[in-house]
Design an enzyme around this catalytic site. Sequence first.
Site, PDB file in Angstrom:
ATOM      1  N   ARG A  76      -0.606  -9.284  13.403  1.00 26.44           N
ATOM      2  CA  ARG A  76      -1.150  -8.160  12.621  1.00 26.44           C
ATOM      3  C   ARG A  76      -1.969  -8.668  11.439  1.00 26.44           C
ATOM      4  O   ARG A  76      -3.019  -8.124  11.136  1.00 26.44           O
ATOM      5  CB  ARG A  76      -0.014  -7.261  12.118  1.00 26.44           C
ATOM      6  CG  ARG A  76       0.519  -6.349  13.200  1.00 26.44           C
ATOM      7  CD  ARG A  76       1.907  -5.857  12.864  1.00 26.44           C
ATOM      8  NE  ARG A  76       1.950  -4.982  11.714  1.00 26.44           N
ATOM      9  CZ  ARG A  76       3.046  -4.801  10.955  1.00 26.44           C
ATOM     10  NH1 ARG A  76       4.158  -5.454  11.226  1.00 26.44           N
ATOM     11  NH2 ARG A  76       3.010  -3.975   9.957  1.00 26.44           N
ATOM     12  N   LYS A 112       0.832  -1.215   0.000  1.00 28.52           N
ATOM     13  CA  LYS A 112       0.000   0.000   0.000  1.00 28.52           C
ATOM     14  C   LYS A 112       0.866   1.265   0.000  1.00 28.52           C
ATOM     15  O   LYS A 112       0.594   2.200  -0.744  1.00 28.52           O
ATOM     16  CB  LYS A 112      -0.948   0.036   1.216  1.00 28.52           C
ATOM     17  CG  LYS A 112      -1.921  -1.133   1.283  1.00 28.52           C
ATOM     18  CD  LYS A 112      -2.933  -0.967   2.395  1.00 28.52           C
ATOM     19  CE  LYS A 112      -2.347  -0.956   3.802  1.00 28.52           C
ATOM     20  NZ  LYS A 112      -1.779  -2.246   4.252  1.00 28.52           N
TER      21      LYS A 112
HETATM   22  P1  AMP Z   1       0.207   0.361   9.389  1.00 24.87           P
HETATM   23  O1  AMP Z   1       1.351   1.310   9.232  1.00 24.87           O
HETATM   24  O2  AMP Z   1      -0.987   0.763   8.553  1.00 24.87           O
HETATM   25  O3  AMP Z   1       0.604  -1.081   9.159  1.00 24.87           O
HETATM   26  O4  AMP Z   1      -0.267   0.475  10.906  1.00 24.87           O
HETATM   27  C1  AMP Z   1       0.604   0.133  11.987  1.00 24.87           C
HETATM   28  C2  AMP Z   1      -0.229  -0.076  13.234  1.00 24.87           C
HETATM   29  O5  AMP Z   1      -0.938   1.138  13.557  1.00 24.87           O
HETATM   30  C3  AMP Z   1      -1.333  -1.143  13.115  1.00 24.87           C
HETATM   31  O6  AMP Z   1      -0.825  -2.437  13.379  1.00 24.87           O
HETATM   32  C4  AMP Z   1      -2.320  -0.656  14.166  1.00 24.87           C
HETATM   33  O7  AMP Z   1      -1.859  -0.986  15.468  1.00 24.87           O
HETATM   34  C5  AMP Z   1      -2.242   0.860  14.044  1.00 24.87           C
HETATM   35  N1  AMP Z   1      -3.227   1.389  13.059  1.00 24.87           N
HETATM   36  C6  AMP Z   1      -2.949   2.002  11.863  1.00 24.87           C
HETATM   37  N2  AMP Z   1      -4.076   2.378  11.233  1.00 24.87           N
HETATM   38  C7  AMP Z   1      -5.101   1.989  12.031  1.00 24.87           C
HETATM   39  C8  AMP Z   1      -6.523   2.049  11.905  1.00 24.87           C
HETATM   40  N3  AMP Z   1      -7.117   2.596  10.823  1.00 24.87           N
HETATM   41  N4  AMP Z   1      -7.261   1.562  12.938  1.00 24.87           N
HETATM   42  C9  AMP Z   1      -6.675   1.024  14.018  1.00 24.87           C
HETATM   43  N5  AMP Z   1      -5.359   0.885  14.183  1.00 24.87           N
HETATM   44  C10 AMP Z   1      -4.554   1.362  13.204  1.00 24.87           C
END
Ligand code: AMP
Length: 193
Positions: A146, A14
């Site tokens: 995750r 992404k």
């Molecule tokens: P990402 O960088 O999108 O992989 O997000 C890293 C971490 O941030 C995730 O594993 C969640 O703990 C938290 N996180 C990011 N976006 C969200 C979301 N929309 N809702 C809830 N937790 C989020």
Amino acid sequence: MLNLVLFGPPGAGKGTQSENLIRKYNLVHLSTGDLLRSQIAAGTELGLRAKQLMDQGLLVPDEVVIGMIENKLKDNQSAAGFIFDGFPRTVPQAQALDSLLDQHGTKITVMVALIVDSEELTKRLLIRGRTSGRPDDQNEDLIRRRVKEYNDKTTPVADYYSQQGKFVAIDGIGSIENIFESICAKIDESVEE
Ligand code: AMP
């Protein structure tokens, strides 16, 4: 306005695809993961609370990420469009996003989902962990948690957009350029509709 939700599990590509899409379509990039990591880096109370959950591979509460997106929409009123990356991750987040966009007189154009199997995701994230400095990319158990959290809580968001006729899936395995072209073709089709 073009408002794109880029959907897919951690490691689906992404972030990489967002960079190219932002340039091509002149979009504002809203990544809740990046926003949370900057709160952590700034040592805010929100960041400290979020970190405890992120370190366990769990989602942070809906109201936290919805509040951050609400602020960013307000800050970027003259944007040509947005790319939502890593958001919405639950159905209540998707509902809140629809109502926020409605208040700004706009709506989601399309959700593009990048499809990548769990084994490939784990492989990619462990490689990313060597350079990203992200603690959640460096531990295989945490990566699997995750991906599980994604499968349990986030997959229903695809049905939410599917019911609105806005869901398209793209094979997320292949060259970055080919995947980018497939995404652009789907976006261009949706914009013409
Ligand atoms: P990402 O960088 O999108 O992989 O997000 C890293 C971490 O941030 C995730 O594993 C969640 O703990 C938290 N996180 C990011 N976006 C969200 C979301 N929309 N809702 C809830 N937790 C989020």
